[in-house]
Motif scaffolding. Structure first.
Motif, mmCIF file in Angstrom:
data_model
loop_
_atom_site.group_PDB
_atom_site.id
_atom_site.type_symbol
_atom_site.label_atom_id
_atom_site.label_comp_id
_atom_site.label_asym_id
_atom_site.label_seq_id
_atom_site.Cartn_x
_atom_site.Cartn_y
_atom_site.Cartn_z
ATOM 1 N N ASN A 6 -20.059 -20.701 -13.996
ATOM 2 C CA ASN A 6 -21.494 -20.924 -14.106
ATOM 3 C C ASN A 6 -22.173 -19.572 -14.269
ATOM 4 O O ASN A 6 -22.126 -18.727 -13.372
ATOM 5 C CB ASN A 6 -22.020 -21.631 -12.854
ATOM 6 N N ASP A 7 -22.783 -19.356 -15.435
ATOM 7 C CA ASP A 7 -23.394 -18.063 -15.712
ATOM 8 C C ASP A 7 -24.533 -17.790 -14.747
ATOM 9 O O ASP A 7 -25.500 -18.566 -14.643
ATOM 10 C CB ASP A 7 -23.925 -18.025 -17.145
ATOM 11 N N ALA A 8 -24.435 -16.684 -14.038
ATOM 12 C CA ALA A 8 -25.490 -16.276 -13.108
ATOM 13 C C ALA A 8 -26.592 -15.548 -13.871
ATOM 14 O O ALA A 8 -26.338 -14.911 -14.892
ATOM 15 C CB ALA A 8 -24.900 -15.369 -12.034
ATOM 16 N N PRO A 9 -27.825 -15.612 -13.381
ATOM 17 C CA PRO A 9 -28.929 -14.902 -14.025
ATOM 18 C C PRO A 9 -28.872 -13.409 -13.692
ATOM 19 O O PRO A 9 -29.326 -12.972 -12.629
ATOM 20 C CB PRO A 9 -30.174 -15.557 -13.422
ATOM 21 N N LEU A 10 -28.312 -12.639 -14.606
ATOM 22 C CA LEU A 10 -28.105 -11.216 -14.355
ATOM 23 C C LEU A 10 -28.919 -10.323 -15.275
ATOM 24 O O LEU A 10 -28.867 -9.092 -15.141
ATOM 25 C CB LEU A 10 -26.616 -10.863 -14.543
ATOM 26 N N THR A 11 -29.682 -10.900 -16.180
ATOM 27 C CA THR A 11 -30.262 -10.103 -17.254
ATOM 28 C C THR A 11 -31.445 -9.246 -16.823
ATOM 29 O O THR A 11 -31.774 -8.271 -17.496
ATOM 30 C CB THR A 11 -30.706 -11.026 -18.407
ATOM 31 N N THR A 12 -32.107 -9.563 -15.718
ATOM 32 C CA THR A 12 -33.259 -8.773 -15.270
ATOM 33 C C THR A 12 -33.100 -8.390 -13.804
ATOM 34 O O THR A 12 -32.369 -9.030 -13.042
ATOM 35 C CB THR A 12 -34.576 -9.558 -15.447
ATOM 36 N N ARG A 13 -33.817 -7.346 -13.402
ATOM 37 C CA ARG A 13 -33.761 -6.920 -12.003
ATOM 38 C C ARG A 13 -34.320 -7.992 -11.072
ATOM 39 O O ARG A 13 -33.810 -8.218 -9.982
ATOM 40 C CB ARG A 13 -34.557 -5.612 -11.835
ATOM 41 N N GLU A 14 -35.386 -8.667 -11.506
ATOM 42 C CA GLU A 14 -36.017 -9.692 -10.663
ATOM 43 C C GLU A 14 -35.060 -10.852 -10.444
ATOM 44 O O GLU A 14 -34.949 -11.392 -9.330
ATOM 45 C CB GLU A 14 -37.308 -10.183 -11.312
ATOM 46 N N ALA A 15 -34.338 -11.253 -11.506
ATOM 47 C CA ALA A 15 -33.382 -12.356 -11.368
ATOM 48 C C ALA A 15 -32.246 -11.974 -10.429
ATOM 49 O O ALA A 15 -31.801 -12.787 -9.596
ATOM 50 C CB ALA A 15 -32.832 -12.729 -12.742
ATOM 51 N N ARG A 16 -31.778 -10.746 -10.506
ATOM 52 C CA ARG A 16 -30.687 -10.304 -9.647
ATOM 53 C C ARG A 16 -31.150 -10.160 -8.186
ATOM 54 O O ARG A 16 -30.365 -10.320 -7.254
ATOM 55 C CB ARG A 16 -30.110 -8.974 -10.151
ATOM 56 N N ARG A 17 -32.451 -9.869 -8.006
ATOM 57 C CA ARG A 17 -32.984 -9.717 -6.651
ATOM 58 C C ARG A 17 -32.904 -11.014 -5.874
ATOM 59 O O ARG A 17 -32.721 -11.023 -4.648
ATOM 60 C CB ARG A 17 -34.430 -9.220 -6.723
ATOM 61 N N ARG A 18 -33.000 -12.147 -6.575
ATOM 62 C CA ARG A 18 -32.986 -13.451 -5.907
ATOM 63 C C ARG A 18 -31.576 -13.918 -5.559
ATOM 64 O O ARG A 18 -31.411 -14.908 -4.855
ATOM 65 C CB ARG A 18 -33.648 -14.498 -6.815
ATOM 66 N N LEU A 19 -30.565 -13.267 -6.085
ATOM 67 C CA LEU A 19 -29.196 -13.693 -5.840
ATOM 68 C C LEU A 19 -28.752 -13.376 -4.418
ATOM 69 O O LEU A 19 -29.258 -12.456 -3.780
ATOM 70 C CB LEU A 19 -28.245 -12.988 -6.832
ATOM 71 N N GLU A 20 -27.787 -14.147 -3.958
ATOM 72 C CA GLU A 20 -27.209 -13.896 -2.637
ATOM 73 C C GLU A 20 -26.242 -12.718 -2.718
ATOM 74 O O GLU A 20 -25.732 -12.368 -3.780
ATOM 75 C CB GLU A 20 -26.469 -15.130 -2.135
ATOM 76 N N ILE A 21 -25.991 -12.100 -1.570
ATOM 77 C CA ILE A 21 -25.017 -11.006 -1.513
ATOM 78 C C ILE A 21 -23.636 -11.557 -1.885
ATOM 79 O O ILE A 21 -23.229 -12.621 -1.420
ATOM 80 C CB ILE A 21 -24.999 -10.384 -0.106
ATOM 81 N N GLY A 22 -22.948 -10.827 -2.745
ATOM 82 C CA GLY A 22 -21.641 -11.271 -3.224
ATOM 83 C C GLY A 22 -21.477 -10.928 -4.698
ATOM 84 O O GLY A 22 -22.238 -10.148 -5.277
ATOM 85 N N VAL A 23 -20.470 -11.527 -5.325
ATOM 86 C CA VAL A 23 -20.159 -11.250 -6.727
ATOM 87 C C VAL A 23 -20.594 -12.423 -7.588
ATOM 88 O O VAL A 23 -20.305 -13.576 -7.272
ATOM 89 C CB VAL A 23 -18.648 -10.990 -6.914
ATOM 90 N N HIS A 24 -21.269 -12.100 -8.697
ATOM 91 C CA HIS A 24 -21.766 -13.124 -9.635
ATOM 92 C C HIS A 24 -21.325 -12.731 -11.043
ATOM 93 O O HIS A 24 -21.316 -11.556 -11.397
ATOM 94 C CB HIS A 24 -23.292 -13.213 -9.552
ATOM 95 N N TRP A 25 -20.993 -13.753 -11.837
ATOM 96 C CA TRP A 25 -20.426 -13.497 -13.164
ATOM 97 C C TRP A 25 -21.260 -14.144 -14.262
ATOM 98 O O TRP A 25 -21.919 -15.156 -14.046
ATOM 99 C CB TRP A 25 -18.991 -14.021 -13.254
ATOM 100 N N ARG A 26 -21.154 -13.524 -15.464
ATOM 101 C CA ARG A 26 -21.808 -14.084 -16.645
ATOM 102 C C ARG A 26 -20.904 -13.829 -17.849
ATOM 103 O O ARG A 26 -20.356 -12.742 -18.017
ATOM 104 C CB ARG A 26 -23.173 -13.438 -16.873
ATOM 105 N N SER A 27 -20.717 -14.851 -18.680
ATOM 106 C CA SER A 27 -19.791 -14.752 -19.818
ATOM 107 C C SER A 27 -20.389 -13.887 -20.923
ATOM 108 O O SER A 27 -21.568 -14.023 -21.269
ATOM 109 C CB SER A 27 -19.474 -16.138 -20.384
ATOM 110 N N VAL A 28 -19.531 -13.033 -21.500
ATOM 111 C CA VAL A 28 -19.877 -12.294 -22.721
ATOM 112 C C VAL A 28 -19.235 -12.989 -23.906
ATOM 113 O O VAL A 28 -19.841 -13.169 -24.953
ATOM 114 C CB VAL A 28 -19.406 -10.835 -22.620
#
Length: 442
Positions: A6-28
């Motif tokens: 499941n692609d995590a929202p990683l493209t902006t700082r604000e989106a990453r700020r809302r994520l929980e502590i841990g590792v999140h992935w997004r497909s290239v």
């Protein structure tokens, strides 16, 4: 690991700020994922890629959660991830294909080929000029006699699949500052030929963009105008008038007679001046190549460049040249070398040398010593043998011969003629244009 994520929202700082502590992935793409490892004090970028049945993973940089020097935004992280994966796959492929190909191994293979070609040409166990240059400035060599030792360049040990444009530019910038542009270009051309030869021979083992890397890395960037200006001045100083060429040939005849060359030296230089051909071409002439009735010499092409060339080049010569060649034409096999010279052998137990046998001329170095005396006798102490070729080309241009014809006779390209002799072409065109001027004023 799951085949889908499941692609995590990683493209902006604000989106990453809302994520929980841990590792999140997004497909290239299907096999490459960019990851973001979030901690209490910011995060770092990761990359993972398929490797056989599993995945490999690596850290590629610090995320720009707080913008500082060296941090990466999402786009920069994707770019770094793709570059890292490409480098890793190239490294794995190189390891699987056996011992890595290095700059050193490429040069050593090239030197072996060049030396073998020189031995075939001359019939002697000699080394090529390329091998001496590359050993001195790339591979390194031990001290021997009066020859100083040379340290190996850092470039020599770099695997070919890791060579970058910066590596090649750094090596070029490390060359001695007192080098003349022509000397630098010969050395660079040797290195480029060695690397290109290896890249083409082992194309399946090396990155597809290696040839472009070699071309751009060894390009004379930032120096083109300076080098061209220096070369142009050198050529200008070596373009002789007809009277100067005649005086050189007259001096050659005197030196020939004084030193007992039996006409061999004189005839060789006379044909070089009359045809504008290179020493390597003239030395390969056969008796059958002189066509007295047609007043021409069928010159063999040079070995420069790639691709097929015309088998022979028709070069017209004067009756005086044919008369001078008459003694080496009569009674000889048509397939024999036109120009030969005496070989000398030292008498046992003495310091005396005597004539031993005759054979063809082999290398330009054989005329170095007599040429030094010829140019002094002619009153031209700085002139070089190649001036005979420069002067022949300019003589054809000044005679308003078509540039294509001048290039064909001298076995070179129109581009080379226009690059180095443009001012003489312009003078010739001005002369032709002036003939079309008519008086029009009342």
């Amino acid at each position: 690991m799951s085949r889908t994520i499941n692609d995590a929202p990683l493209t902006t700082r604000e989106a990453r700020r809302r994520l929980e502590i841990g590792v999140h992935w997004r497909s290239v793409d299907a096999d490459i994922h960019v990851g973001y490892r979030k901690s209490k004090r910011g995060g770092v970028w990761l990359v993972r890629w398929r490797n056989g049945q599993g995945y490999r993973q690596a850290t590629i940089g610090t995320a720009d959660d707080a913008i500082t020097t060296g941090t990466l935004d999402y786009r920069s992280a994707v770019k770094a991830a793709l570059f890292h994966v490409m480098a890793a796959r190239t490294e794995a492929k190189a390891a699987a294909d056996g011992p890595p190909l290095t700059v050193r191994s490429a040069i050593e293979s090239y030197i072996e080929t060049r030396d073998a070609r020189e031995r075939r040409r001359t019939g002697r166990n000699i080394r090529s000029d390329a091998s001496r240059r590359l050993e001195k400035f790339v591979l390194g060599r031990p001290a021997r006699g009066k020859r100083a030792a040379a340290d190996a360049s850092a470039l020599a040990e770099i695997p070919l699949h890791k060579v970058t444009e910066d590596d090649l530019r750094s090596w070029r910038s490390s060359l001695p500052s007192h080098f003349k542009p022509a000397g630098i270009q010969r050395l660079v051309s040797d290195l480029k030929a060695a690397l290109n030869s290896c890249a083409e021979r082992h194309f399946s083992r090396l990155p597809g963009g290696l040839l472009s890397t070699i071309k751009r890395g060894l390009r004379m960037a930032g120096h083109e105008h300076d080098d061209d200006d220096e070369v142009a001045v050198a050529r200008e100083n070596q373009i002789l008038s007809d009277e100067q060429v005649t005086s050189l040939i007259a001096a050659a005849l005197e030196i020939d007679q004084e030193q007992g060359w039996d006409g061999d030296l004189y005839r060789l230089l006379l044909v070089m001046a009359a045809t504008g051909a290179r020493f390597s071409q003239v030395a390969r002439l056969r008796v059958m190549d002189v066509q007295t009735g047609a007043r021409r010499i069928m010159m063999p092409p040079s070995r420069k460049g790639r691709g097929g060339k015309a088998s022979l080049i028709s070069v017209p010569v004067g009756r005086d040249v044919l008369d001078a060649l008459a003694p080496v034409l009569l009674g000889r096999e048509k397939s024999a070398h036109l120009f030969e010279r005496w070989r000398y052998k030292q008498q046992p137990g003495t310091i005396r040398w005597e004539k031993s046998s005759r054979g063809p001329w082999q290398t330009p170095s054989e005329i170095v010593r007599p040429w030094g005396e010829i140019r002094v006798k002619a009153g031209l102490p700085d002139v070089i043998p190649y001036a005979l070729r420069h002067s022949s080309i300019v003589r054809g241009i000044r005679a308003n011969l078509p540039t294509r014809l001048v290039a064909a006779i001298h076995d070179t390209s129109i581009a080379m003629i226009e690059r180095h002799y443009a001012r003489y072409i312009a003078d010739g065109l001005d002369t032709l244009a002036a003939r079309a001027v008519i008086p029009l004023a009342a």
